[in-house]
Scaffold this motif. Sequence first.
Motif, PDB file in Angstrom:
ATOM      1  N   LEU A  70      17.074 -33.364 -13.529  1.00 26.28           N
ATOM      2  CA  LEU A  70      16.122 -32.254 -13.415  1.00 26.28           C
ATOM      3  C   LEU A  70      15.512 -31.943 -14.785  1.00 26.28           C
ATOM      4  O   LEU A  70      14.303 -31.720 -14.904  1.00 26.28           O
ATOM      5  CB  LEU A  70      16.822 -31.026 -12.852  1.00 26.28           C
ATOM      6  N   ARG A  90      12.937 -34.560 -15.588  1.00 26.97           N
ATOM      7  CA  ARG A  90      11.711 -34.397 -14.791  1.00 26.97           C
ATOM      8  C   ARG A  90      10.853 -33.276 -15.374  1.00 26.97           C
ATOM      9  O   ARG A  90       9.640 -33.416 -15.554  1.00 26.97           O
ATOM     10  CB  ARG A  90      12.075 -34.090 -13.340  1.00 26.97           C
ATOM     11  N   ARG A  99      16.938 -24.216 -13.004  1.00 24.69           N
ATOM     12  CA  ARG A  99      15.859 -23.869 -12.069  1.00 24.69           C
ATOM     13  C   ARG A  99      15.343 -22.442 -12.286  1.00 24.69           C
ATOM     14  O   ARG A  99      14.271 -22.083 -11.808  1.00 24.69           O
ATOM     15  CB  ARG A  99      16.332 -24.052 -10.632  1.00 24.69           C
ATOM     16  N   HIS A 115       5.615 -27.026  -6.171  1.00 22.38           N
ATOM     17  CA  HIS A 115       5.062 -28.378  -6.212  1.00 22.38           C
ATOM     18  C   HIS A 115       5.888 -29.325  -7.087  1.00 22.38           C
ATOM     19  O   HIS A 115       5.439 -30.431  -7.396  1.00 22.38           O
ATOM     20  CB  HIS A 115       3.628 -28.332  -6.747  1.00 22.38           C
ATOM     21  N   LEU A 116       7.090 -28.896  -7.490  1.00 24.76           N
ATOM     22  CA  LEU A 116       7.908 -29.709  -8.387  1.00 24.76           C
ATOM     23  C   LEU A 116       8.165 -31.096  -7.809  1.00 24.76           C
ATOM     24  O   LEU A 116       7.955 -32.110  -8.480  1.00 24.76           O
ATOM     25  CB  LEU A 116       9.239 -29.001  -8.659  1.00 24.76           C
ATOM     26  N   ASP A 117       8.626 -31.152  -6.535  1.00 27.59           N
ATOM     27  CA  ASP A 117       8.980 -32.448  -5.962  1.00 27.59           C
ATOM     28  C   ASP A 117       7.771 -33.329  -5.695  1.00 27.59           C
ATOM     29  O   ASP A 117       7.907 -34.553  -5.583  1.00 27.59           O
ATOM     30  CB  ASP A 117       9.777 -32.245  -4.668  1.00 27.59           C
ATOM     31  N   GLU A 118       6.574 -32.714  -5.574  1.00 27.22           N
ATOM     32  CA  GLU A 118       5.362 -33.522  -5.417  1.00 27.22           C
ATOM     33  C   GLU A 118       4.959 -34.135  -6.766  1.00 27.22           C
ATOM     34  O   GLU A 118       4.544 -35.302  -6.834  1.00 27.22           O
ATOM     35  CB  GLU A 118       4.207 -32.660  -4.894  1.00 27.22           C
ATOM     36  N   PRO A 147       8.779 -36.430  -8.173  1.00 29.08           N
ATOM     37  CA  PRO A 147       9.753 -36.606  -7.097  1.00 29.08           C
ATOM     38  C   PRO A 147      11.033 -37.257  -7.602  1.00 29.08           C
ATOM     39  O   PRO A 147      11.021 -38.028  -8.564  1.00 29.08           O
ATOM     40  CB  PRO A 147       9.029 -37.519  -6.106  1.00 29.08           C
ATOM     41  N   GLU A 148      12.136 -36.936  -6.925  1.00 33.55           N
ATOM     42  CA  GLU A 148      13.402 -37.562  -7.279  1.00 33.55           C
ATOM     43  C   GLU A 148      13.405 -39.049  -6.913  1.00 33.55           C
ATOM     44  O   GLU A 148      14.021 -39.856  -7.612  1.00 33.55           O
ATOM     45  CB  GLU A 148      14.562 -36.864  -6.577  1.00 33.55           C
ATOM     46  N   SER A 149      12.712 -39.390  -5.805  1.00 31.36           N
ATOM     47  CA  SER A 149      12.719 -40.781  -5.352  1.00 31.36           C
ATOM     48  C   SER A 149      11.342 -41.154  -4.819  1.00 31.36           C
ATOM     49  O   SER A 149      10.483 -40.287  -4.587  1.00 31.36           O
ATOM     50  CB  SER A 149      13.786 -40.984  -4.281  1.00 31.36           C
ATOM     51  N   HIS A 192      14.244 -45.227   0.275  1.00 29.28           N
ATOM     52  CA  HIS A 192      14.034 -44.153  -0.713  1.00 29.28           C
ATOM     53  C   HIS A 192      14.796 -44.543  -1.977  1.00 29.28           C
ATOM     54  O   HIS A 192      16.030 -44.543  -1.981  1.00 29.28           O
ATOM     55  CB  HIS A 192      14.550 -42.821  -0.165  1.00 29.28           C
ATOM     56  N   ARG A 213      15.593 -43.966  -6.061  1.00 29.43           N
ATOM     57  CA  ARG A 213      15.558 -42.927  -7.095  1.00 29.43           C
ATOM     58  C   ARG A 213      14.799 -43.399  -8.337  1.00 29.43           C
ATOM     59  O   ARG A 213      14.972 -44.526  -8.790  1.00 29.43           O
ATOM     60  CB  ARG A 213      16.981 -42.538  -7.483  1.00 29.43           C
TER      61      ARG A 213
END
Length: 786
Positions: free
Chosen positions: A607, A610, A661, A671-674, A677-679, A687, A689
């Motif tokens: 995290l 990212r 977080r 929109h963090l995962d957009e 993304p983790e994978s 999927h 990583r």
Amino acid sequence: MAARAAATRLASLTGTRAGALAAHTVRGESTLTPSTRVEFVTTGVLVQRLLRDPELIGADAVILDEVHERHLDADLALAMVCELAELRDDLTVAAMSATLDAPMWAGLLGDGSTGEGGPAPVVEIPSVLHPLEVRWAPTPGSATDARGVRRAFIDHVVAQTALAFAAEEPAEREEGNGALVFMPGAREVDAVVAGLRGRDDLAGVDVMALYGRMDARAQDAALKPSDRPRIVVATSVAESSLTVPGVRLVIDSGLSREPRLDRGRQMTGLVTVRESQASATQRAGRAARLGPGVAVRCLRHEDWAGMAPEAPPEAEHADLVGPLLTLACWGTPRGEGMALPGALPPDRVAEAEEELRGLGAVDAEGRATPRGRDLAQIPADPRLARALTDARGIGSRAVAEVVAMLASDERAADGDLVALLRALRSGRHPGSRSWKQQARRLESLVPRAAAAETTADVQVGTVVALAHPGWIARRRDNGGYLLVSGTGADLPRGSSLTGQEWLAVAETSRVAGRGSGALIRAAVPIDEGLALEAAAGYEVTEDRARWRAGRVSGRRVHRLGAVTLTSTPVKATRAAARRAVADALAEEGLGIDGHGIFTWSRGAIELRRRLGLLHRVIGDPWPAMAEESLAARAEEWLGPELDALARGRGAGGASMASALRRLLPWPAAAHLDELVPESVVVPTGSHIRLEYPEVGSDLAPVLAVKLQECFGWTTGPTVCDGRVRVVLHLLSPARRPLAVTDDLASFWVNAYPQVRAENRGRYIKHPWPEDPLTAPPQRGTKKSGR
């Protein structure tokens, strides 16, 4: 020594007795009479006289000699006399030296001495310049080591002196019949004298020592002309202000002993250093005053370029407590606006003023208090003056005797001050006479107090402890000592004081490369009661909290400055616990690199990476993830975890991912995962990583995927809203790297045919189609069909 020698010389030139025309006044000694016209004094005596008599009534002129040496007392005397000259039109002020920056000094004297404005006039007195031959005689090894001047170097100086002296034929000496040898200190002087007296080739030559601690008779003998050949071994006292007659040969060790302030330990000690070029020039010039001379320097010619042009002014490294009290009593705290040759260091001025406030000598603005003015009238360091006035319980005579001993130049053998006091009282010590005179003088300056039945140990201990409460020391388990001020120190090997629980320390010095780096040169044993009484201002009882073994623990500590007296477990207060956690966080770190307070899970590390990429590529509102940035905002995102630690919980259960977080910006956090993304979903539907780069790196994220799972994929993935291409690490069926690319379309056309040719025979169970863009992606073998 210089004041007495100059007065004697002038009396000799004029055929008058001591005191008739010329007299001298030094600490504890004076030949002044009502008929004296010229008085030679030390600058310390002049400063004291100015404080007692700011108008110098009866003095028509003040001549300051050797001002280039920049001794602190001389700097103060010049500035004070210049201010007096502004008030007294009839007072003449002159500053003299053979090597000085005349325009600078003329500007300092200014219109105060001329009465007409502008710089003071410059008077030059020419002298005969005789030829001087300079020879270089370096020692084979180093002149000094961690313990001081090496014995081998002393032997080298002895040998060079004998060799050079033998080469000077008596017929060539004309008026000169002697040599002058410069060594850094009295110990080295005595060692060279002993070495020279033991040589057969110097039979019939008088070998004499010359330094400040010698008695007046021995000093005078070295300064009187003689028909016999002689060698005078001296410290820097013979460098400029004294003239040793008959010298045509100089042997210069190239070493000087100067005081240096150790800021970390707050102690001043003498250190042996390479002399300056100016000092070397002064020393060599002593050989060419009567006629052609020879100077032998015991160093390499190439060392000259590395030597400082001038010795540093004493104000840069000296103890400023006494000088600042002088300035405060003069009415100019810190010397502001005075004609000082150089400004006093502001940081050390602040430290010295704080100590003076602790003595009650100055107020918050640095002005002298009545107590400070009383202390300034005592001819001793303000700390010793404080002891003289406060240690009344042991009798005024005993106090005055101990203070006179501590203020003298006498040194205690083996650092035992009690033994030195007993030797002085016995009358058998060479310095007993002058010590008794000074003690009587000091006793007369304070109200008489009845003598108490106390031992010499108690008398010395009381005075030293009151004078230097910060230097009271307690023995450590390792045999060393810890001073109340927080400095660690050691006794000399074999000291008779070894094993004493408490010491009152009077003198310390720095010793490189040994133990604590500080050496106790003079001390006296005391008991804990006296230590607590003398250093009462340092006594504190406080509750402490500290971070230990992953938790906060509390203790109640009773201490004398840095010396812990007792320590018992208690429950830490919330405020103390939070400070302990904050200190541990600053010292140990967050644990991101595996070393610190917290344990970071893989998810927390990913995290952070990212978010670090988002901050690097997009910037605000995404927070910086550098460790220093996170530490600076620890209260903001780690508040609950820090509170838990302060309550005594361990750090192991903290979730750093959840804590991190809390820094996510709203509403962008949705929109963090957009964005990162983790994978990533590859053509087979797997999927996989992403591996994000370390925070601070300029690399792109990496996707490690089997090459066969990417058939038909022409456009690789991107992150950060399409701004960063993901780097694909295309793997073999055995998950070994085959290629690295962030441009799949180019890879299929240009690199794939070579990769296929090299690997299809190795991995025959897996598909290697000629056209990977139309072939179906596969996770497994050709047979499995997956």
